[in-house]
Enzyme design. Structure first.
Site, PDB file in Angstrom:
ATOM      1  CG  HIS A   9      -8.026   0.715   2.794  1.00 36.50           C
ATOM      2  ND1 HIS A   9      -7.434  -0.452   3.211  1.00 36.50           N
ATOM      3  CD2 HIS A   9      -7.172   1.707   3.143  1.00 36.50           C
ATOM      4  CE1 HIS A   9      -6.285  -0.174   3.812  1.00 36.50           C
ATOM      5  NE2 HIS A   9      -6.105   1.132   3.778  1.00 36.50           N
ATOM      6  CE  LYS A  29      -3.228  -0.883   1.799  1.00 37.02           C
ATOM      7  NZ  LYS A  29      -2.805   0.502   1.764  1.00 37.02           N
ATOM      8  CB  SER A  70      -6.220   3.066   6.195  1.00 37.68           C
ATOM      9  OG  SER A  70      -5.590   4.229   6.676  1.00 37.68           O
TER      10      SER A  70
HETATM   11  C1  PLP Z   1      -1.706   1.378   1.911  1.00 39.07           C
HETATM   12  C2  PLP Z   1      -2.117   2.771   1.648  1.00 39.07           C
HETATM   13  C3  PLP Z   1      -1.309   3.643   0.907  1.00 39.07           C
HETATM   14  C4  PLP Z   1       0.088   3.274   0.503  1.00 39.07           C
HETATM   15  O1  PLP Z   1       0.110   2.366  -0.523  1.00 39.07           O
HETATM   16  P1  PLP Z   1       1.400   1.456  -0.705  1.00 39.07           P
HETATM   17  O2  PLP Z   1       1.307   0.929  -2.074  1.00 39.07           O
HETATM   18  O3  PLP Z   1       1.316   0.411   0.355  1.00 39.07           O
HETATM   19  O4  PLP Z   1       2.590   2.359  -0.506  1.00 39.07           O
HETATM   20  C5  PLP Z   1      -1.791   4.890   0.614  1.00 39.07           C
HETATM   21  N1  PLP Z   1      -3.019   5.290   1.045  1.00 39.07           N
HETATM   22  C6  PLP Z   1      -3.794   4.502   1.794  1.00 39.07           C
HETATM   23  C7  PLP Z   1      -5.133   4.989   2.238  1.00 39.07           C
HETATM   24  C8  PLP Z   1      -3.369   3.219   2.123  1.00 39.07           C
HETATM   25  O5  PLP Z   1      -4.129   2.442   2.894  1.00 39.07           O
END
Ligand code: PLP
Length: 389
Positions: free
Chosen positions: A204, A236, A176
């Site tokens: 992602h 996302k 990320s």
């Molecule tokens: C954003 C993210 C999460 C967390 O997800 P949420 O639904 O925002 O709690 C977990 N793993 C990765 C790699 C992320 O980028």
């Protein structure tokens, strides 16, 4: 306690590490309103521009009329609606896996998986740059956790040699804060050889990578079944909210029965599930969004190299510009804001010390003009910063 907290806050501030929230006055978009001004946004994970898409809004409104707002209870009590159920079935079908299970957030999904599946005789082996929710889940798990240096297969193989009843290898699909893609073929081969299980957090990658948007496994031409545990989020690329875990019947049934972060929490609103379904539908219907994003990534990288802006080896929508020092990174971010660009400074402990960065995220909604302006301003600010110091 309070005195120590006060001291910690002051220390954060002194190191340019204090975090501040920006209060938005409108929808998530390439052009975003905050503090009475409009900004060009390069900090959103809304990779395909779906967070404010009319079809998602309509799905949510329609479902809110029918199902109300609150889901009223946890999934196991009386909060599991036909919207949740349909979303789970559509996810399983799309990925070609036996079952999928919704979680309220990605954080809770990762925490739930790692605290519930492996026991004290097992080993969790993680990439050092995995998302905080995976690290936290691993630390809270009864299983022992080992970490390997980021993307370093030698370091990974050394950890795999540690004795254990069984091993669970855990990796982000797309990292990320760096944007690089995990070496999934190599990891999967090694897992097979060592009879280890593989978990991929594709927050992602899902919706963005692969011709059909099935994520990082599709990107490498691997089958979805390559991962024993596949996790991704709706917040996302899908433009919604929440997360899911997908895989075998045994995996999902175990999480339903034993996953504390699944059991002891209120179900996401049915209207959110409905919006997520609309997002899942759009990533299948509108492949042009992925193509447009890929074009933007290419364009950005080409132009950045013309400006001599140092990039990291990322092929994804996450294109971090490594600055290093916290104060410098913050100063560039502030200057860009003055110029109408939102590009948030990412600092430790989110990233390692001395690796503060400006994490550019590109979306399908950016135009080449937007990217031109960003890079022109970024090059200017980096140059001025280097002349000053
Ligand atoms: C954003 C993210 C999460 C967390 O997800 P949420 O639904 O925002 O709690 C977990 N793993 C990765 C790699 C992320 O980028």
């Amino acid at each position: 306690m309070w005195q120590k907290l006060q001291a910690r806050l002051e220390q954060r501030k002194a190191h340019d590490l204090l975090r501040q929230r920006l209060t938005l006055e409108g929808a998530q978009s390439v052009r975003i309103r905050a503090e009475g001004k409009e900004y060009l946004n390069f900090s959103s994970n809304d990779y395909l521009g779906l967070a404010n898409h009319p079809k998602l809004i309509e799905a949510m409104q329609k479902a809110a009329k029918q199902y109300g707002v609150g889901s009223g209870a946890s999934h196991l009590i009386i909060g599991h609606s036909e919207q949740h159920h349909a979303l789970e079935e559509e996810l399983a079908e799309f990925l070609g896996l036996e079952r999928a299970l919704l979680f309220s957030t990605g954080y809770m999904a990762n925490y739930g998986v790692l605290t519930c599946l492996p026991d004290k005789n097992d080993l969790i082996i993680q990439d050092k740059l995995n998302h905080a929710s995976l690290i936290d889940g691993g630390m809270a798990s009864a299983a022992k956790m080992l970490r390997y240096a980021h993307a370093d297969m030698d370091s990974f193989e050394r950890q795999m040699k540690q004795p254990a009843e069984s091993r669970l290898v855990v990796t982000d699909g797309v990292f990320s804060m760096d944007g690089d893609i995990a070496q999934l073929s190599e990891l999967a081969d090694s897992c097979k050889k060592h009879k280890a299980s593989l978990m991929i957090d594709d927050a992602h990658g899902f919706g963005v990578l692969g011709e059909q948007g099935k994520g990082s496994l599709e990107h490498f031409g691997l089958t979805q079944g390559t991962a024993d545990i596949y996790m991704a989020t709706f917040g996302k690329a899908l433009g919604g909210f929440g997360a899911f875990v997908a895989g075998s019947e045994l995996l999902i049934e175990s999480l339903i029965q034993f996953g504390r972060s699944y059991i002891y929490t209120t179900a996401m609103p049915a209207a959110v599930a409905a919006a997520n379904r609309a997002g899942l539908n759009l990533i299948q219907e509108e492949a042009w969004r992925r193509e447009k994003l890929a074009k933007n990534i290419d364009y950005f990288r080409r132009l950045a190299s013309e400006y001599h802006i140092p990039l990291m080896p990322s092929q994804t929508a996450i294109q971090p510009v490594l600055i290093g020092r916290n104060d410098k990174t913050l100063a560039i971010s502030r200057a860009l804001k003055e110029a109408g660009i939102l590009l948030v400074a990412i600092r430790p402990p989110t990233v390692p010390e001395n690796s503060a960065r400006l994490r550019v995220t590109l979306t399908a909604e950016h135009t080449t003009d937007d990217i031109d302006y960003l890079l022109e301003q970024l090059a200017l600010q980096i140059k001025q910063m280097n002349e000053k110091t």
